[in-house]
Each structure stands twice: as C-alpha cells, then as structure tokens.
Design an enzyme around this catalytic site. Structure first.
Site, PDB file in Angstrom:
ATOM      1  NE  ARG A   9      -2.302   5.985  12.910  1.00 24.49           N
ATOM      2  CZ  ARG A   9      -2.471   7.310  13.408  1.00 24.49           C
ATOM      3  NH1 ARG A   9      -3.414   7.707  14.407  1.00 24.49           N
ATOM      4  NH2 ARG A   9      -1.656   8.269  13.198  1.00 24.49           N
ATOM      5  CB  THR A  10       2.802   1.469  12.542  1.00 27.60           C
ATOM      6  OG1 THR A  10       2.011   1.987  11.733  1.00 27.60           O
ATOM      7  CG2 THR A  10       3.280   0.201  12.178  1.00 27.60           C
TER       8      THR A  10
ATOM      9  CE  LYS B 177      26.520   7.990  19.012  1.00 27.37           C
ATOM     10  NZ  LYS B 177      26.821   6.916  20.108  1.00 27.37           N
TER      11      LYS B 177
ATOM     12  NE  ARG C  67       6.113   3.835   9.761  1.00 27.42           N
ATOM     13  CZ  ARG C  67       4.880   4.224   9.985  1.00 27.42           C
ATOM     14  NH1 ARG C  67       4.648   5.468  10.377  1.00 27.42           N
ATOM     15  NH2 ARG C  67       3.878   3.433   9.885  1.00 27.42           N
TER      16      ARG C  67
ATOM     17  CG  HIS D 137       2.106   0.542   6.221  1.00 27.08           C
ATOM     18  ND1 HIS D 137       2.500  -0.260   7.243  1.00 27.08           N
ATOM     19  CD2 HIS D 137       1.552   1.560   6.705  1.00 27.08           C
ATOM     20  CE1 HIS D 137       1.950   0.475   8.368  1.00 27.08           C
ATOM     21  NE2 HIS D 137       1.778   1.432   8.301  1.00 27.08           N
TER      22      HIS D 137
HETATM   23  N1   CP Z   1      -1.499   3.985   9.571  1.00 24.79           N
HETATM   24  C1   CP Z   1      -0.168   4.331  10.102  1.00 24.79           C
HETATM   25  O1   CP Z   1       0.849   3.872   9.696  1.00 24.79           O
HETATM   26  O2   CP Z   1      -0.082   5.328  11.298  1.00 24.79           O
HETATM   27  P1   CP Z   1       1.238   5.937  11.687  1.00 24.79           P
HETATM   28  O3   CP Z   1       1.998   6.527  10.787  1.00 24.79           O
HETATM   29  O4   CP Z   1       0.834   6.617  12.913  1.00 24.79           O
HETATM   30  O5   CP Z   1       2.126   4.591  12.266  1.00 24.79           O
END
Ligand code: CP
Length: 304
Positions: free
Chosen positions: A51-52, A80, A101, A129
């Site tokens: 999603r993100t 590396k 991320r 998040h």
């Molecule tokens: N909600 C969320 O962060 O989903 P993903 O891990 O798929 O990005």
C-alpha cells in the site's frame, strides 16, 4: 525545507488543511493532474510494502509527476555495504522528494540530516508511520465527520505497531478521545508511548485483554496484525499471532455506527466475512491513503 518524520511534525491546522485538499482532490481530480509535472518522487523501500509504496507512486503519477526508486534493498547498493547516508545523498541528486521505509527506528531522521530534498517517513521499524496516520485521520473524518469526542479501541500488537503509536500521537491533540488498549500482556503499548503521549497529555485510557468486553463502548475499532517480522523468537509469534480474530459473532455487541479500521495487510485477525459488514472501513482506507498522499506531496513540494 520540511520533512515528515513523525505526525507531530505537522500542526493540527496543517493536518486539517491536508484533509481539505485530499477531499478536494477526490471531488476534482482533473484540477490536480499536472500539479507536479516535471517533479520526481523517489520511493526507497528497505522493507516490504504494497500500500504505502504503490499509493505514493500512484499519488505522484496522478499529479503528473514521475517516480523512481527500489522496492527491495537487495537490488540497491546498500547490499554492497553502502551506508544509508550515502544512498540518500545520491538519491537526493536524482529526485525532488523522497519517501522511505526502513526496518531501523530513526533511519528517516538520519536521512533527513544529509538529504537536500524533503524526506517522508513511510515507516521506520516499530516506531512511526505518519502517512498511515494521515490516512487514518482522513478516514475517521469522512466516516464520523469529526476528529474529536469518540472512544477508539486499538487491538492486537500494540508493542511493535508503528501505526498505533503514530495515531495515538495524532489523537493526543484532539479533545474528548478515550483510548482502549486491547492486547495480550506481551504486546502491550510501550511505556514510552504511555508516559510521553497518553499521560503527558492527560488522555483517558484503559488496558484490557478482552476484545469482547471492550466492544460495546467503541466508536472505532483499530485492528492490527501481529507482526512476524518483529519477533526474535518464532515460538512467541506462533503463540500470539491469533490472539484476536474479529468475526461476525464478536460484532454482535458492537455499536451500529462502529467503524472498523486496519492499516493492512491483514493475516487472520479479521475474518473475511466481516468485509461485507458496512462498518468495515479498511478498504476505504486504501483509497484514502492515495488521496492524502497526493495532498502531502503537493504540500511538501510547495513548502520546499
Ligand atoms: N499499511 C501499510 O503500511 O501497508 P504496507 O506495508 O503494504 O505498505
């Protein structure tokens, strides 16, 4: 130059403005389709995501911009031995804004120290998040019409659940919010969140292990996945993973206007039959995530 490392990097007023822009984008998408022409978003995902990452990329494409990046650290030179700082210095030469991320808490802060473009934290370990929180706030606003005066239950992995930590931080700035923390003993909300957020802001909260007992008083139920990737011990994960399974039976005692949220992905914690219940909002969250990320990209590029 602004970064978004934690939800508190934005004021309540700024979040209200982002929500307004997201709602306007939903109504008038064409108005925004060239707003980021010639701009580039880099998505650097050192941890898996559906999603993100894809909602960020979809958001930038819907604004007329371009995207570049990687979805697997093994395909980047970090495999590396390149440091995160060097990777960010390099990618900030190629892009106008970076969403990243990383499994390590604080990695986006390290990135922000060396980046020449804005950094968006798209999830750092079990810490924060903030863009999921923006998604959650937009969803609550659309469903309830307000961001204050409700009781919200957080259920599942409250220890490692970064979406929970960020949303609690956000809600601490609104009035009349009661928090019900529903988890097994081993997955309770960390003390630092309780002390630094709940207690510091005099928020009303209770802890319980029983979803059934908590259910009747909830206006919002925020379910979470027990995250296998955060456990050091497989046995502990197997013992705790099915602590809570929301099914139709458990919803019999819930309010008629309950909203069920989940950041997704889900594993077993919400039975698929619940998807048909009009109170299930987790797939609405997915679309809201794209809208609010469009608003966020616009804001951060404007502020830059
Ligand atoms: N909600 C969320 O962060 O989903 P993903 O891990 O798929 O990005």
């Amino acid at each position: 130059m602004r970064n978004l490392l934690a939800i508190t990097d934005f004021s309540v007023k700024e979040i209200d403005e982002l929500i307004s822009v997201a709602l306007d984008i939903e109504k008038h998408p064409k108005k925004y389709q060239e707003k980021c022409k010639h701009k580039k978003l880099a998505t650097l995902f050192f941890e898996p995501s559906t999603r993100t990452r894809l909602s960020f990329e979809s958001a930038m494409l819907s604004l007329g911009g371009s995207v570049l990046g990687f979805s697997d650290a093994n395909s980047s030179s970090s495999s590396k031995g390149e440091s995160l700082s060097d990777t960010i210095r390099v990618v900030s030469c190629y892009s106008d804004i970076i969403a990243m991320r990383h499994p390590k808490e604080g990695a986006p802060l390290v990135a922000s120290k060396v980046s020449s473009v804005p950094i968006i934290n798209a999830g750092d370990g079990g810490h924060n998040h903030p863009t999921q929180t923006l998604t959650d706030l937009l969803t609550i606003k659309k469903e309830k019409g307000r961001l204050d005066n409700f009781t919200i239950g957080f259920c599942g992995d409250l220890k490692f659940g970064r979406t929970v930590h960020s949303l609690i931080q956000a809600l601490s700035r609104y009035t009349g919010i009661k928090i019900v923390l529903i988890s097994p003993e081993e997955l309770k909300l960390p003390d630092y969140v309780k002390k630094d957020v709940l207690e510091k802001n005099n928020m009303e909260y209770v802890e319980t292990e029983s979803l059934e007992k908590a259910m009747p008083e909830l206006d919002i139920l925020y379910m979470t996945r027990v995250q296998q990737e955060r456990f050091f011990n497989e046995q502990d994960y197997l013992r705790l993973r099915d602590s809570y399974i929301l099914d139709v039976e458990k919803l019999k005692n819930a309010k008629k206007d309950l909203n069920i949220l989940h950041p997704l992905p889900r594993v077993n914690e919400i039975s698929v039959e619940v998807d048909q219940d009009s109170r299930a909002c987790y797939f609405k969250q997915v679309e809201n995530g794209r809208l609010i990320r469009m608003a966020l990209i616009l804001k951060m590029l404007e502020d830059k």
